[in-house]
Scaffold this active site. Structure first.
Site, PDB file in Angstrom:
ATOM      1  N   SER A   1      53.380  40.835  35.671  1.00 22.08           N
ATOM      2  CA  SER A   1      53.959  42.086  36.148  1.00 22.08           C
ATOM      3  C   SER A   1      54.999  42.586  35.139  1.00 22.08           C
ATOM      4  CB  SER A   1      54.553  41.904  37.547  1.00 22.08           C
ATOM      5  OG  SER A   1      54.865  43.154  38.126  1.00 22.08           O
TER       6      SER A   1
ATOM      7  N   ASP B   1      26.421  37.860  40.900  1.00 24.44           N
ATOM      8  CA  ASP B   1      26.917  36.707  40.134  1.00 24.44           C
ATOM      9  C   ASP B   1      26.154  35.440  40.496  1.00 24.44           C
ATOM     10  OD1 ASP B   1      27.881  36.095  42.666  1.00 24.44           O
ATOM     11  OD2 ASP B   1      29.974  36.492  42.166  1.00 24.44           O
TER      12      ASP B   1
ATOM     13  N   ASP C   1      44.214  43.578  42.193  1.00 19.55           N
ATOM     14  CA  ASP C   1      45.613  44.001  42.072  1.00 19.55           C
ATOM     15  C   ASP C   1      45.759  45.431  42.595  1.00 19.55           C
ATOM     16  OD1 ASP C   1      48.161  44.849  41.186  1.00 19.55           O
ATOM     17  OD2 ASP C   1      48.066  43.589  39.409  1.00 19.55           O
TER      18      ASP C   1
ATOM     19  N   HIS D   1      48.145  40.947  43.203  1.00 16.51           N
ATOM     20  CA  HIS D   1      49.082  41.142  42.100  1.00 16.51           C
ATOM     21  C   HIS D   1      49.695  39.811  41.678  1.00 16.51           C
ATOM     22  CE1 HIS D   1      51.729  43.183  39.419  1.00 16.51           C
ATOM     23  NE2 HIS D   1      52.826  42.829  40.065  1.00 16.51           N
TER      24      HIS D   1
END
Length: 527
Positions: A203, A280, A417, A455
């Site tokens: 961050s 995936d 995020d 985040h």
């Protein structure tokens, strides 16, 4: 660096140079006498660098857990508390860069600077936990420093910016100032300078790592940059824009703010899994093939004629597509990058919510109730923010000096995020590769997407991983990193590799909880 800092730190370095060579410290050396060394540092003043207090933790100490994480038992170390350039500034407020330096008993000869968070204003425990897996930098033997960037205050209290020096320290100079001072103290304590210096942060700490590589290229040998706050004015505008778009779907006269209901969020989540999850190799709620989900089409959520349940209205679907595409100015030019489609966008638990608006308060207060926004006017405000122009690290891509020294840099970003788009960091990575040349960049930089991670941590994700170890191996041993094993911080124990983006962890068969059951594969490759 300006003012009295340079002579102060030069004096510290000169005092180190005067130390006898017999004062050298070898890794694994007994800690006998280190309590006296630690005590001897207390009260030292060199120029504007003062050591306020020292404490020798001969039996180590327990550091309380943070946001649900378990407590950590730290090894024996000398804890140094210091202050740089203490003074009275604007409004009679006391300023200065407060710092903490942990000097381990079992020193490995390396120094690490911790990045901060928010607008800083407080000193975090100097342990170096970011991207270090289950073993912090201090536990590995690094001397670790942390700091408050030059002011005291709550996480998002910007009042310090009224003081010029405090604003400049936050924007950039505290990284250089603290590093030089802390490395000089480290050298004084052990009798020799650190042989390598590193930095890790997420961050604001990631932004500080980026600025170190851009503005102080001689300072570090390796940096880990996580989810960098590299242009928060733009990303904050993107968050507000998304809320305004959703508010505009409310009937006239209905009070806002608007939010997607729990059933609507469940619909979005289910459609994300349907369109993206299996690409995936396994349907498990983790969208590892991040690039493939760029093609997610929210139109599939639209109600058919006469349908009232199990779908979204046409205005909400249009708003959903526009908010994830990002705001544009009056000329149609993008203001911010798109937001990744990922399962964490619907999260409403503790901490930051997912990007999908819930109409709930966020880190800056209540959600907006506005139904219109003048993007051009708001961007004028962002571009006129003087401190923002200094703190933003999204634009400088010339890292030639940093790379020519053989220094390395590793980036990571949670795909879910909600604050800073992972695509923005990836966009910077690609622009830096073009600016510095593919060969030079590929020999020095890696990027890791963390599917499902919010985040810096959290979410339905494999968010516990070690990039610090591979970084050291790369810098000091020349071993370039590939896949990095990651585990879950919460939930059922399991492992999955993080692959250098744009490759991803593709399930090949076997125990899904074992990293060995996955291989790194490029998007579009089958078989």
């Amino acid at each position: 660096m300006s003012g009295p800092r340079t002579p102060a730190i030069v004096a510290l370095l000169a005092s180190v140079a005067a130390l006898p060579s017999s004062a050298g410290f070898a890794q694994g050396q007994a800690t006998t006498g280190m309590d006296q060394r630690c005590a001897a540092l207390a009260g030292q003043v060199t120029g504007d660098v003062q050591i306020v207090a020292t404490t020798w933790h001969g039996e180590g100490r327990e550091l309380p857990g943070f946001m649900g994480s378990p407590a950590t038992q730290l090894p024996p170390h000398c804890l140094v508390e210091g202050m740089i350039n203490q003074r009275v500034g604007v409004g009679g407020v006391e300023y200065g860069i407060g710092f903490e330096l942990a000097l381990p008993g079992d020193y490995n000869g390396r120094f690490l600077l911790m990045g901060g968070g928010g607008l800083n204003g407080s000193i975090r425990p100097a342990t170096g936990p970011v991207a270090a897996g289950n073993r912090s930098a201090l536990e590995r033997g690094f001397a670790v420093a942390s700091h408050d960037s030059g002011h005291k205050g709550a996480g998002f209290d910007a009042s310090f910016q009224a003081d010029q020096r405090a604003a400049l320290d936050f924007a950039e100079t505290s990284v250089l100032t603290v590093t030089l001072a802390a490395r000089a103290i480290t050298a004084q304590f052990y009798g020799e300078a650190p042989h390598h210096s590193y930095m890790t942060g997420c961050s604001t700490g990631g932004r500080e790592g980026m600025l170190a590589s851009q503005r102080y290229p001689e300072l570090f040998d390796g940096i880990v940059v996580g989810a960098p706050a590299m242009r928060p004015g733009h990303s904050n505008l993107g968050i507000e824009y998304a809320q305004v778009l959703l508010n505009a779907t409310l009937p006239a006269g209905e009070a806002g703010p608007a939010g997607f209901s729990a059933p609507e969020r469940a619909l979005v989540d289910a459609e994300l899994r349907r369109q993206c999850d299996g690409q995936d190799g396994r349907v498990d709620g983790v969208i590892a093939n991040v690039e493939a989900c760029r093609a997610f089409d929210p139109a599939a959520l639209s109600c058919s004629a006469g349908q009232r349940e199990g779908c979204l209205s046409a205005p909400k679907v249009a708003a959903l597509g526009a908010m994830f595409a990002g705001p544009r100015d009056a000329a149609g030019r993008p203001i911010y990058v798109p937001i990744p489609w990922d399962t964490g966008i619907t999260f409403t638990g503790a901490g930051l919510p997912g990007f999908l608006p819930a109409g709930a308060p966020g880190p800056f207060g209540p959600a907006s109730t506005a139904r219109a926004i003048d993007i051009d006017e708001r961007m004028h405000e962002v571009r006129s923010d003087a401190v923002g122009r200094l703190t933003d690290t999204a634009y400088w891509t010339n890292l030639s000096t940093y790379l020519d020294r053989g220094a390395k840099i590793m980036y990571f970003h949670g795909v879910s995020d909600p604050w800073f788009s992972a695509w923005d960091t990836w966009d910077y990575f690609q622009r830096a590769r073009e600016a510095n040349g593919a060969e030079a960049w590929d020999n020095a930089a890696r990027f890791y997407m963390v599917p499902g991670m919010m985040h810096c941590s959290g979410g339905n994700a494999f968010d516990n991983f070690d990039l610090l170890g591979p970084l050291v191996d790369w810098v000091e041993g020349g071993s370039a990193p590939g896949a990095v094993n990651a585990s879950r911080t919460n939930g059922t124990p399991a492992q999955m590799p993080l692959c250098p983006h744009p490759s991803y962890a593709h399930y090949t068969g076997g125990d899904a909880a074992s990293a060995a059951s996955y291989s790194c594969r490029m998007p579009g490759v089958t078989g």
